[in-house]
Design an enzyme around this catalytic site. Structure first.
Site, PDB file in Angstrom:
ATOM      1  N   CYS A  37       7.081   2.330   5.109  1.00  0.00           N
ATOM      2  CA  CYS A  37       6.020   2.438   6.110  1.00  0.00           C
ATOM      3  C   CYS A  37       6.072   3.762   6.855  1.00  0.00           C
ATOM      4  O   CYS A  37       5.203   4.596   6.689  1.00  0.00           O
ATOM      5  CB  CYS A  37       6.117   1.262   7.058  1.00  0.00           C
ATOM      6  SG  CYS A  37       5.760  -0.265   6.183  1.00  0.00           S
ATOM      7  N   THR A  62       0.879  -1.191   0.000  1.00  0.00           N
ATOM      8  CA  THR A  62       0.000   0.000   0.000  1.00  0.00           C
ATOM      9  C   THR A  62       0.906   1.227   0.000  1.00  0.00           C
ATOM     10  O   THR A  62       1.093   1.881   1.033  1.00  0.00           O
ATOM     11  CB  THR A  62      -0.899   0.015   1.244  1.00  0.00           C
ATOM     12  OG1 THR A  62      -0.092  -0.269   2.392  1.00  0.00           O
ATOM     13  CG2 THR A  62      -2.019  -1.003   1.134  1.00  0.00           C
ATOM     14  N   LYS A  73      -2.804   1.506  13.752  1.00  0.00           N
ATOM     15  CA  LYS A  73      -1.576   1.190  13.013  1.00  0.00           C
ATOM     16  C   LYS A  73      -0.914   2.477  12.525  1.00  0.00           C
ATOM     17  O   LYS A  73       0.299   2.674  12.669  1.00  0.00           O
ATOM     18  CB  LYS A  73      -1.882   0.285  11.813  1.00  0.00           C
ATOM     19  CG  LYS A  73      -0.707   0.063  10.879  1.00  0.00           C
ATOM     20  CD  LYS A  73       0.461  -0.653  11.533  1.00  0.00           C
ATOM     21  CE  LYS A  73       1.681  -0.664  10.624  1.00  0.00           C
ATOM     22  NZ  LYS A  73       2.867  -1.268  11.267  1.00  0.00           N
TER      23      LYS A  73
HETATM   24  N1  LIG Z   1       7.620  -4.671   5.395  1.00  0.00           N
HETATM   25  C1  LIG Z   1       7.314  -4.493   6.662  1.00  0.00           C
HETATM   26  O1  LIG Z   1       8.174  -4.563   7.567  1.00  0.00           O
HETATM   27  C2  LIG Z   1       5.915  -4.202   7.050  1.00  0.00           C
HETATM   28  C3  LIG Z   1       4.934  -4.004   6.085  1.00  0.00           C
HETATM   29  N2  LIG Z   1       3.651  -3.720   6.480  1.00  0.00           N
HETATM   30  C4  LIG Z   1       2.606  -3.539   5.475  1.00  0.00           C
HETATM   31  O2  LIG Z   1       2.349  -4.812   4.865  1.00  0.00           O
HETATM   32  C5  LIG Z   1       1.966  -4.620   3.507  1.00  0.00           C
HETATM   33  C6  LIG Z   1       2.865  -5.458   2.634  1.00  0.00           C
HETATM   34  O3  LIG Z   1       4.171  -4.961   2.796  1.00  0.00           O
HETATM   35  P1  LIG Z   1       5.429  -5.830   2.350  1.00  0.00           P
HETATM   36  O4  LIG Z   1       5.217  -7.248   2.674  1.00  0.00           O
HETATM   37  O5  LIG Z   1       6.621  -5.134   2.884  1.00  0.00           O
HETATM   38  O6  LIG Z   1       5.353  -5.642   0.762  1.00  0.00           O
HETATM   39  P2  LIG Z   1       6.240  -6.400  -0.321  1.00  0.00           P
HETATM   40  O7  LIG Z   1       6.338  -5.479  -1.485  1.00  0.00           O
HETATM   41  O8  LIG Z   1       7.457  -6.946   0.316  1.00  0.00           O
HETATM   42  O9  LIG Z   1       5.334  -7.674  -0.717  1.00  0.00           O
HETATM   43  C7  LIG Z   1       4.079  -7.540  -1.330  1.00  0.00           C
HETATM   44  C8  LIG Z   1       3.906  -8.689  -2.303  1.00  0.00           C
HETATM   45  O10 LIG Z   1       2.581  -8.644  -2.817  1.00  0.00           O
HETATM   46  C9  LIG Z   1       2.617  -9.063  -4.163  1.00  0.00           C
HETATM   47  N3  LIG Z   1       1.367  -8.626  -4.800  1.00  0.00           N
HETATM   48  C10 LIG Z   1       1.028  -7.390  -5.191  1.00  0.00           C
HETATM   49  N4  LIG Z   1      -0.240  -7.414  -5.687  1.00  0.00           N
HETATM   50  C11 LIG Z   1      -0.698  -8.694  -5.569  1.00  0.00           C
HETATM   51  C12 LIG Z   1      -1.908  -9.354  -5.883  1.00  0.00           C
HETATM   52  N5  LIG Z   1      -2.946  -8.702  -6.430  1.00  0.00           N
HETATM   53  N6  LIG Z   1      -2.018 -10.675  -5.621  1.00  0.00           N
HETATM   54  C13 LIG Z   1      -0.981 -11.343  -5.081  1.00  0.00           C
HETATM   55  N7  LIG Z   1       0.200 -10.781  -4.754  1.00  0.00           N
HETATM   56  C14 LIG Z   1       0.329  -9.468  -5.004  1.00  0.00           C
HETATM   57  C15 LIG Z   1       3.885  -8.440  -4.710  1.00  0.00           C
HETATM   58  O11 LIG Z   1       4.324  -9.145  -5.857  1.00  0.00           O
HETATM   59  C16 LIG Z   1       4.847  -8.611  -3.509  1.00  0.00           C
HETATM   60  O12 LIG Z   1       5.575  -9.808  -3.610  1.00  0.00           O
HETATM   61  C17 LIG Z   1       2.068  -3.120   3.238  1.00  0.00           C
HETATM   62  O13 LIG Z   1       0.796  -2.542   3.399  1.00  0.00           O
HETATM   63  C18 LIG Z   1       2.984  -2.633   4.358  1.00  0.00           C
HETATM   64  O14 LIG Z   1       2.714  -1.289   4.698  1.00  0.00           O
HETATM   65  C19 LIG Z   1       3.304  -3.600   7.799  1.00  0.00           C
HETATM   66  C20 LIG Z   1       4.261  -3.786   8.772  1.00  0.00           C
HETATM   67  C21 LIG Z   1       5.612  -4.125   8.483  1.00  0.00           C
HETATM   68  C1  LIG Z   2       6.330   2.160  15.287  1.00  0.00           C
HETATM   69  C2  LIG Z   2       7.425   1.336  14.689  1.00  0.00           C
HETATM   70  O1  LIG Z   2       8.458   1.087  15.292  1.00  0.00           O
HETATM   71  N1  LIG Z   2       7.202   0.854  13.431  1.00  0.00           N
HETATM   72  C3  LIG Z   2       8.160  -0.056  12.852  1.00  0.00           C
HETATM   73  C4  LIG Z   2       8.556   0.450  11.465  1.00  0.00           C
HETATM   74  O2  LIG Z   2       9.621  -0.348  10.993  1.00  0.00           O
HETATM   75  P1  LIG Z   2      10.778   0.396  10.127  1.00  0.00           P
HETATM   76  O3  LIG Z   2      11.856  -0.564   9.841  1.00  0.00           O
HETATM   77  O4  LIG Z   2      10.163   1.137   8.992  1.00  0.00           O
HETATM   78  O5  LIG Z   2      11.168   1.488  11.237  1.00  0.00           O
HETATM   79  P2  LIG Z   2      12.536   2.162  11.709  1.00  0.00           P
HETATM   80  O6  LIG Z   2      13.496   1.168  12.203  1.00  0.00           O
HETATM   81  O7  LIG Z   2      12.091   3.213  12.628  1.00  0.00           O
HETATM   82  O8  LIG Z   2      13.155   2.837  10.367  1.00  0.00           O
HETATM   83  C5  LIG Z   2      12.430   3.796   9.642  1.00  0.00           C
HETATM   84  C6  LIG Z   2      13.385   4.885   9.175  1.00  0.00           C
HETATM   85  O9  LIG Z   2      13.600   5.813  10.233  1.00  0.00           O
HETATM   86  C7  LIG Z   2      14.982   5.989  10.446  1.00  0.00           C
HETATM   87  N2  LIG Z   2      15.190   6.223  11.882  1.00  0.00           N
HETATM   88  C8  LIG Z   2      14.711   5.313  12.776  1.00  0.00           C
HETATM   89  C9  LIG Z   2      14.887   5.540  14.114  1.00  0.00           C
HETATM   90  C10 LIG Z   2      15.573   6.689  14.552  1.00  0.00           C
HETATM   91  O10 LIG Z   2      15.783   6.927  15.737  1.00  0.00           O
HETATM   92  N3  LIG Z   2      16.032   7.578  13.616  1.00  0.00           N
HETATM   93  C11 LIG Z   2      15.856   7.368  12.285  1.00  0.00           C
HETATM   94  O11 LIG Z   2      16.295   8.166  11.467  1.00  0.00           O
HETATM   95  C12 LIG Z   2      15.627   4.719   9.952  1.00  0.00           C
HETATM   96  O12 LIG Z   2      16.967   4.962   9.572  1.00  0.00           O
HETATM   97  C13 LIG Z   2      14.756   4.386   8.759  1.00  0.00           C
HETATM   98  O13 LIG Z   2      15.166   5.108   7.615  1.00  0.00           O
HETATM   99  O14 LIG Z   2       7.465   0.345  10.540  1.00  0.00           O
HETATM  100  C14 LIG Z   2       6.965  -1.006  10.403  1.00  0.00           C
HETATM  101  C15 LIG Z   2       5.920  -0.997   9.321  1.00  0.00           C
HETATM  102  O15 LIG Z   2       4.803  -0.588   9.553  1.00  0.00           O
HETATM  103  O16 LIG Z   2       6.338  -1.430   8.223  1.00  0.00           O
HETATM  104  C16 LIG Z   2       6.419  -1.440  11.740  1.00  0.00           C
HETATM  105  O17 LIG Z   2       5.817  -2.706  11.613  1.00  0.00           O
HETATM  106  C17 LIG Z   2       7.558  -1.434  12.741  1.00  0.00           C
HETATM  107  O18 LIG Z   2       7.074  -1.830  14.017  1.00  0.00           O
END
Ligand SMILES: NC(=O)C1=CN([C@@H]2O[C@H](COP(=O)(O)OP(=O)(O)OC[C@H]3O[C@@H](n4cnc5c(N)ncnc54)[C@H](O)[C@@H]3O)[C@@H](O)[C@H]2O)C=CC1
Ligand SMILES: CC(=O)N[C@@H]1[C@@H](OP(=O)(O)OP(=O)(O)OC[C@H]2O[C@@H](n3ccc(=O)[nH]c3=O)[C@H](O)[C@@H]2O)O[C@H](C(=O)O)[C@@H](O)[C@@H]1O
Length: 536
Positions: free
Chosen positions: A362, A189, A308
């Protein structure tokens, strides 16, 4: 690795051999029957207890596949059977053992849509807990790599549970959905920039995923959206699906895992579930209860969506505060890192780290999903803009630092080369999405500098990635933008090597990770972003 009972013998079918004199447990395949025939469960506990993360990874280094990554007995006990089950390569599982707590809803078949950083671990974890899981991704290459076990994953422990899930035959992967009891949507997203310059959540992947599963959704099915979405989206998905089925349940269960700790947090974190009605929330809770060690809180869908976004927005504005302090301290002659360190000694102060900007797809994106739904989100918007503007601050710092050198040697930017250390959005990950490094590189290149980037973790980057020697050769400045351990641990030998290749010994550290004294020992002029003190 110590195991309490030194004559532990598990199995005899090429399973865990007799412990050798070092109490080393060698196991390739462990027969569940053998493990379960051991009446002294204490020995299993002692085995699991002694297997901290380090030991687990040590076993993996010994070539013992599929050992689950657990940090304590409870976690191991909950997963031990599934981990052990899944090291059985192809052997018929002992059907008497069901790992899941008693289900109040008949849920067995789960279709996980989107096999990325979130979907793949979630699908694998559910498969390890005896659900019949179909992982679906539109990316054929990714599906093939998962099937063949060749998917490059830096996430600690993920390859273990993926292999375990595939070996258990509880996880299959495809590009096409099938009918299931539950569909879990984990697609991207991203933020979309609108014509007026505003940003909003791009729901195109969610909408395509909903259309992909529509033909397979039957009355009574549950759809869970794990993707981070704009408040109100879950209800829209419900209304959309009600066009094709009379009775459908929809819930939003956002993910909170942080890259680098996904496996530990996937089961360890508390979870929130927001249902379009109570039954949707309860059905979803019955699934997450099988592997989530943390608490599970239920509410309505819009609250869960907002929670979230609040979590990530909270982090973004706190990083923005640290970045604003960095700019101010640089201006008034204070070392922001020293000031933050001392300020954080206060019992109720926890100022985060300044840096070159906020990356990842994110934290740098999710706050916009709140801005898009309310004109009151002024502070959130300004914090987002501040963080997005940090690459400009870094670019200006490079220009300031090289100004005298340029004048002394009558150089123009097109005669100069900048070596960037770090393409990824943060340390020790391979993900470059929304990385500040890309924006800094854009600014330097637009100004005429030659730019080369070195990053041993990065998989994909907008610009070519070079090896260390090529990158530093004849460079006029090294610019550290990502806090990889490999940069933190730069040895004297490596600095000496770089010193022999570089043209101008200048290094700018935007993450406060380098050993200033060591770099200066080799003649480098070290500049720490946010340190305005002239006496340092
Ligand atoms: N990456 C993270 O650490 C976190 C991600 N999220 C959320 O989770 C969601 C997914 O993020 P990621 O896993 O990082 O994304 P990603 O880009 O790593 O994986 C998404 C996958 O979905 C596939 N895809 C896209 N459209 C599709 C469809 N119509 N049917 C089947 N597969 C499809 C893509 O090919 C890709 O492999 C996002 O909304 C993100 O904000 C939330 C918390 C942590
Ligand atoms: C509230 C929170 O901690 N959210 C987490 C976050 O993971 P993400 O890896 O994106 O977060 P991060 O480690 O803060 O890094 C984000 C960015 O912020 C920067 N960053 C982070 C901490 C800090 O003190 N200063 C800073 O500049 C990092 O370098 C990076 O560029 O976003 C994730 C998500 O939603 O994808 C979520 O699941 C994780 O729990």
């Amino acid at each position: 690795m110590e195991v309490e009972n030194s004559n532990l013998k598990l199995g005899n079918k090429g399973d865990i051999k007799e412990l050798n004199e070092n109490n080393e447990v060698f196991s390739k395949n462990v027969s569940l029957n053998k493990i379960n025939n051991i009446n002294d469960s204490k020995r299993i506990e002692s085995l699991s207890y002694s297997m901290g993360i380090e030991e687990m990874e040590e076993l993996e280094n010994l070539g013992i596949e599929d050992v689950g990554v657990n940090s304590n007995v409870n976690e191991f006990k909950k997963i031990e059977n599934s981990v052990i089950r899944n090291v059985i390569s192809g052997t018929e599982l002992n059907s008497e053992i069901d790992l899941r707590p008693k289900q109040e809803f008949e849920i067995n078949d789960i279709c996980v849509v989107g096999l990325g950083y979130i979907g793949l671990p979630t699908a694998s974890m559910l498969a390890n807990y005896n659900y019949n899981v179909l992982g679906v991704d539109i990316d054929q290459n990714k599906v093939n790599q998962i099937k063949s076990g060749s998917l490059k994953i830096e996430e600690p422990g993920l390859s273990t549970i993926v292999k375990g899930a595939i070996n258990s035959k509880n996880l299959t992967v495809s590009t096409e959905p099938k009918p299931a009891d539950v569909f879990i949507i984990c697609v991207p997203t991203p933020a979309r920039t609108n014509i007026d310059g505003s940003k909003s959540c791009d729901l195109k992947y969610i909408n395509s995923a909903v259309e992909n599963i529509r033909p397979y959704v039957k009355d009574g099915n549950l759809i869970i959206i794990e993707s981070t979405i704009t408040p109100g989206t879950t209800e829209k998905v419900y209304k959309e699906l009600r066009k094709s089925v009379d009775e459908v349940y929809v819930a939003h269960c956002p993910e909170r895992v942080i890259p680098g700790r996904i496996i530990k947090e996937l089961s360890g974190n508390d979870r929130i579930i927001g249902g379009i009605n109570q039954k949707s929330a309860e059905m979803a809770k019955s699934i997450y209860k099988s592997f989530v060690e943390g608490n599970i809180y239920t509410t309505n869908s819009k609250t869960a969506e907002m929670v979230k976004l609040m979590e990530n927005t909270y982090r973004d504005i706190n990083i923005a505060l640290a970045n604003e302090f960095s700019k101010i301290c640089d201006e008034i002659g204070v070392n922001v890192w020293e000031a933050i360190n001392i300020a954080n000694k206060h019992p109720r102060v926890n100022i985060l780290n300044p840096g070159p900007g906020v990356g990842g797809h994110c934290i740098s994106i999710d706050p916009w999903f709140i801005v898009e739904v309310s004109d009151n989100a002024k502070f959130i918007k300004s914090a987002r803009e501040l963080n997005d503007n940090m690459p400009n601050f870094v670019f200006k710092k490079v220009e300031d630092e090289l100004k005298d050198y340029k004048e002394e040697f009558n150089l123009s930017t097109k005669d100069m080369k900048i070596c960037i250390f770090g393409a990824t959005y943060k340390g020790n990950v391979e993900d470059t999405r929304e990385s500040p490094s890309e924006k800094v590189a854009d600014l330097l290149i637009d100004a005429g500098y030659k730019v080369m980037t070195y990053d041993p973790h990065a998989e994909l980057f907008k610009y070519p990635l070079y090896d260390l020697e090529t990158c530093v050769l004849n460079a006029d400045c090294i610019l550290v933008l990502t806090d990889h351990d490999v940069f933190k641990e730069t040895t004297a030998e490596k600095i000496e090597f770089m010193e022999s290749k570089i043209r101008n010994k200048h290094i700018i550290d935007t993450k406060n990770i380098l050993n200033q004294e060591l770099w200066e020992k080799f003649g480098f002029k070290y500049k720490l972003l946010g340190n305005g003190r002239l006496d340092e």
